[in-house]
Design an enzyme around this catalytic site. Sequence first.
Site, PDB file in Angstrom:
ATOM      1  N   GLU A  50       0.857  -1.176   0.000  1.00  0.00           N
ATOM      2  CA  GLU A  50       0.000   0.000   0.000  1.00  0.00           C
ATOM      3  C   GLU A  50       0.901   1.237   0.000  1.00  0.00           C
ATOM      4  OE1 GLU A  50      -2.795  -0.241   3.212  1.00  0.00           O
ATOM      5  OE2 GLU A  50      -3.888  -1.919   2.324  1.00  0.00           O
ATOM      6  N   GLU A  61      -5.186   8.720  10.366  1.00  0.00           N
ATOM      7  CA  GLU A  61      -3.820   8.377  10.739  1.00  0.00           C
ATOM      8  C   GLU A  61      -3.461   8.900  12.125  1.00  0.00           C
ATOM      9  OE1 GLU A  61      -3.003   6.400   8.679  1.00  0.00           O
ATOM     10  OE2 GLU A  61      -3.701   6.997   6.712  1.00  0.00           O
TER      11      GLU A  61
END
Length: 319
Positions: A50, A61
């Site tokens: 990824e 995140e």
Amino acid sequence: MSDDGASDRVAAAFADGPAFVPYLAVGDPDYESSLAYVEALAEGGADVIELGLPFSEPIAEGPTIQNAVVRALESGMTPTRFFEFVEEVDVDVPLVCMTYYNLIYQYGESEARSVSDASSAERSSANSRAAKPRDDGEERPASKGPRPFVEKAASVGISGFVVPDLPAEEAGPLREACDEFGLHLISIVAPTTDEERLDQLVEVSSGYLYVQARLGVTGASSSVSDRTGESLARLSDVDLPKAVGFGISSGEQAATIVEAGADGIIVGSALVDIVAEGHERDEPTEETAARLETKARELKQGAVDGYGRRTPAPEGTSD
């Protein structure tokens, strides 16, 4: 949902045992080092990689990847540079783009605007030359929507997308574009996703499901969440590979998660930590790349070991 072309490679990655799916932010801490780091992950046993396309508001995140995004943006990473990176990186595994929908949606318009600006600059600098359209042989997209981004991604070798901020209810245009160009759309399933929403996510998904091992944002952890097994159990009837992410940082954790039924593991923060340490120490790129490869081998071996620990299905049944 399409399962043709580049996306077939994702299916193959999960076909022969648990897949190891590492993540790095492209351009962290700079373009050239990032090439070496992604190639090191492939050498270490990655089955799918990824690639994070940095966005200024990475809401899913934690601090580790947020800092990676900042470093990547400061190094000059843009969608155009990201696509150049994908074309240049020397790996033989499927590449999945992880980014946020605003970048995907705005790409066509921003590219058209940049071409227009470049044409204006050319005309201005030439001053006396007659104005004429930029003609470099490349057809430029000119509108908002996911299609131009997906078309470009397919042309450089991307196999699919993870888009954390895209609700299932609004995934139709991106799903349609992915089908047109033979790419996967991978959805994230959280421990708190209710059954109705889970059905919607599965409906628009292909390739694999990204199973969030714990609540909250990304970040390495020293333990495996108790909810991982529960999350996998309720997805047992879903006919897609289940790759678990969020918090995996060791081979033993990878083994535990695969033993619990995962078809793959996704690891980001533990690898980004190595990149960050190398950057902070001003370590040579080769040394950081070597540490990434070693960590990748540990995680891949852990997944394989976990697969071997599973209790064999009784004779005459399938697992």
